[in-house]
Scaffold this motif. Structure first.
Motif, short mmCIF file in Angstrom:
data_model
loop_
_atom_site.label_atom_id
_atom_site.label_comp_id
_atom_site.label_asym_id
_atom_site.label_seq_id
_atom_site.Cartn_x
_atom_site.Cartn_y
_atom_site.Cartn_z
N UNK A 1 13.39 34.31 15.25
CA UNK A 1 12.16 35.07 15.40
C UNK A 1 11.87 35.88 14.13
N UNK A 2 12.92 36.53 13.58
CA UNK A 2 12.75 37.35 12.38
C UNK A 2 12.30 36.49 11.20
N UNK A 3 12.90 35.31 11.07
CA UNK A 3 12.56 34.41 9.97
C UNK A 3 11.10 33.95 10.09
N UNK A 4 10.67 33.67 11.30
CA UNK A 4 9.30 33.24 11.53
C UNK A 4 8.31 34.34 11.18
N UNK A 5 8.62 35.57 11.56
CA UNK A 5 7.72 36.69 11.26
C UNK A 5 7.65 36.95 9.75
N UNK A 6 8.79 36.85 9.07
CA UNK A 6 8.77 37.03 7.62
C UNK A 6 7.98 35.93 6.93
N UNK A 7 8.13 34.69 7.40
CA UNK A 7 7.36 33.60 6.83
C UNK A 7 5.87 33.78 7.09
N UNK A 8 5.53 34.25 8.27
CA UNK A 8 4.13 34.52 8.60
C UNK A 8 3.56 35.64 7.72
N UNK A 9 4.34 36.67 7.51
CA UNK A 9 3.91 37.76 6.62
C UNK A 9 3.73 37.26 5.19
N UNK A 10 4.61 36.37 4.75
CA UNK A 10 4.50 35.81 3.40
C UNK A 10 3.24 34.97 3.26
N UNK A 11 2.92 34.19 4.28
CA UNK A 11 1.72 33.36 4.24
C UNK A 11 0.47 34.25 4.23
N UNK A 12 0.49 35.31 5.04
CA UNK A 12 -0.66 36.22 5.07
C UNK A 12 -0.85 36.90 3.71
N UNK A 13 0.25 37.32 3.09
CA UNK A 13 0.15 37.95 1.77
C UNK A 13 -0.36 36.97 0.73
N UNK A 14 0.10 35.73 0.80
CA UNK A 14 -0.37 34.71 -0.15
C UNK A 14 -1.85 34.43 0.04
N UNK A 15 -2.30 34.36 1.28
CA UNK A 15 -3.72 34.14 1.54
C UNK A 15 -4.57 35.31 1.06
N UNK A 16 -4.09 36.52 1.29
CA UNK A 16 -4.81 37.69 0.79
C UNK A 16 -4.84 37.70 -0.73
N UNK A 17 -3.76 37.27 -1.36
CA UNK A 17 -3.73 37.20 -2.83
C UNK A 17 -4.77 36.20 -3.33
N UNK A 18 -4.89 35.07 -2.64
CA UNK A 18 -5.90 34.09 -3.04
C UNK A 18 -7.32 34.63 -2.86
N UNK A 19 -7.54 35.37 -1.80
CA UNK A 19 -8.86 35.96 -1.58
C UNK A 19 -9.15 36.99 -2.67
N UNK A 20 -8.14 37.80 -3.00
CA UNK A 20 -8.35 38.85 -4.00
C UNK A 20 -8.41 38.32 -5.42
N UNK A 21 -8.06 37.06 -5.63
CA UNK A 21 -8.29 36.48 -6.95
C UNK A 21 -9.79 36.27 -7.15
N UNK A 22 -10.47 35.86 -6.10
CA UNK A 22 -11.92 35.62 -6.17
C UNK A 22 -12.68 36.94 -6.09
N UNK A 23 -12.31 37.78 -5.14
CA UNK A 23 -12.93 39.08 -4.94
C UNK A 23 -12.06 40.11 -5.65
#
Length: 68
Positions: A1-23
C-alpha cells in the motif's frame, strides 16, 4: 500500500511538473519531489536524484561566482 501511494504521489508530481513547464510555475520543484518519492523504493531513481542534486549544487556555485 505504501509503495503504491508513493508511486501515485510521484506520478502526480511528474504531471504537475509537466503542466508547470507550459504554464509558469515551479516545475523543477515538482520534478524533484516526484523523483524523491520514487527514490524511496527504486535504487535507480536514487542514483538519478543524487546526480541531479550534484548538478544543481554545481549550477548554484557557478551562478554565485558569476553574480559577485
Amino acid at each position: 500500500m505504501k509503495k503504491t501511494l508513493l508511486n501515485l504521489a510521484a506520478v502526480m508530481c511528474a504531471l504537475l511538473a509537466l503542466v508547470f513547464i507550459v504554464v509558469p510555475g515551479p516545475s523543477v520543484i515538482f520534478l524533484l519531489g516526484g523523483l524523491l518519492c520514487l527514490s524511496v523504493n527504486y535504487p535507480r531513481a536514487r542514483n538519478w536524484l543524487r546526480k541531479i542534486q550534484i548538478a544543481f549544487k554545481n549550477m548554484c556555485v557557478k551562478l554565485d561566482r558569476r553574480l559577485r
